[in-house]
Design an enzyme around this catalytic site. Structure first.
Site, PDB file in Angstrom:
ATOM      1  N   CYS A 132      62.876  70.840  61.529  1.00  0.00           N
ATOM      2  CA  CYS A 132      63.348  70.588  62.887  1.00  0.00           C
ATOM      3  C   CYS A 132      62.169  70.332  63.823  1.00  0.00           C
ATOM      4  O   CYS A 132      61.494  71.275  64.250  1.00  0.00           O
ATOM      5  CB  CYS A 132      64.180  71.776  63.387  1.00  0.00           C
ATOM      6  N   CYS A 135      62.568  71.822  67.280  1.00  0.00           N
ATOM      7  CA  CYS A 135      62.404  73.288  67.285  1.00  0.00           C
ATOM      8  C   CYS A 135      60.936  73.681  67.187  1.00  0.00           C
ATOM      9  O   CYS A 135      60.461  74.544  67.922  1.00  0.00           O
ATOM     10  CB  CYS A 135      63.149  73.911  66.106  1.00  0.00           C
ATOM     11  N   ASP A 136      60.220  73.063  66.249  1.00  0.00           N
ATOM     12  CA  ASP A 136      58.890  73.528  65.882  1.00  0.00           C
ATOM     13  C   ASP A 136      57.749  72.585  66.258  1.00  0.00           C
ATOM     14  O   ASP A 136      56.580  72.924  66.064  1.00  0.00           O
ATOM     15  CB  ASP A 136      58.839  73.772  64.360  1.00  0.00           C
TER      16      ASP A 136
END
Length: 298
Positions: A132, A135-136
């Site tokens: 992701c 996300c990261d």
């Protein structure tokens, strides 16, 4: 006869349970993993869930579960293996052979990331390998990363990462990409993006974290992060004869969670949607619960 049976105890399932319980209806959450809280438990750090900056996925999952347990929502550690429609609702058959009846079902079993299945892919889970970018990606600011895949997700991830990373390699096993041509054109114009076609990842190496990605073309990429975007596998095999799925196996439903089968609702990563994140899963759970509540009290 339970009012609502929820399959899966990730953020979608637990949020749905909270809303159902607050509506004074009977609810039970079925989860195959011991004290499972979904895929978020695999994330070492979450920075995009409001109010919990920097929390680990495990800790966030525990907080949501604690909320649900404080409402005295019952969790049953079993795996639902089959579903049958009845005159009064649905019969849910568990792996143990036990059966449960419910007026409605909210299905939140999620989708699994398709993995690379090469040496090092398991070793470096959450140690440089991510699924992701939104996300990261922020953890790799100023660093070199590689994105694996050829669809829209891979192209979008590469474009997002190119804004903050020093260097982005985009590796695709074929010559032509399946993703949006417009996004590909933007990537081709980026000075810090290198597109590598007709190549497969052969091995991921490092000491404590990812350091090198070896391709079957003989190329060695020195990177700190690997973003895998080769698709997801929705957990819907047991539903294909009950409700309508799209061509990729996801349950067809809008934000209200209403499926083709009256009384059977869906929430989270397993439904047709663009953004699959913890916050959208929780929103799905609330919406599906609201639909189930109105279905029962109509």
């Amino acid at each position: 006869m339970t009012d609502v049976l929820i399959i899966g105890s990730g953020p979608a399932g637990m949020t749905a349970g909270i809303y159902i319980k607050r509506a004074n209806l009977d609810v039970q959450i079925i989860e195959k993993e011991y004290e499972g809280t979904g895929q978020m438990a695999e994330s070492s750090r979450i920075d995009n869930y409001p109010g919990f900056y920097g929390i680990s996925g495990y800790d966030l999952g525990e907080k949501i579960r604690e909320h649900a347990e404080n409402l005295e929502i019952e969790f049953l550690e079993e795996e639902a293996v089959a579903f049958e429609e009845t005159k009064k609702g649905f019969l849910v058959i568990l792996e143990s052979g036990k059966t449960l009846e419910a007026k409605t079902v909210i299905y939140t079993a999620g989708a699994e990331h398709r993995k690379l299945n090469v040496p090092g892919s398991d070793t470096f889970e959450n140690k440089g390998i991510s699924y992701c970018a939104s996300c990261d990606g922020a953890f790799y600011k100023g660093k070199d990363v590689v994105v694996i895949g050829g669809g829209n997700s891979a192209l979008d991830d590469a474009l997002l990462l190119s804004e903050t990373c020093n260097k982005v390699y985009l590796v695709h096993r074929r010559d032509k990409f399946r993703g949006n041509p417009g996004t590909l054109e933007k990537l081709e114009a980026k000075e810090n993006v290198e597109i590598i076609r007709n190549a497969n990842v052969q091995e991921i190496k490092g000491t404590k974290k990812v350091e090198t990605v070896l391709l079957d073309t003989g190329v060695s990429l020195e990177v700190q992060g690997v973003f895998v975007a080769v698709g997801t596998i929705p957990q819907t095999e047991r539903l294909k004869d009950l409700i309508e799925l799209d061509e990729n196996g996801y349950i067809k439903a809008g934000e209200d969670g209403v499926t083709s089968k009256p009384g059977f609702f869906v929430a989270g990563d397993v439904r047709t949607k663009k953004l699959r994140q913890i916050i959208t899963a929780a929103a799905d759970g609330a919406n599906a619960a609201d639909s189930a509540i109105h279905y029962i009290i109509r």
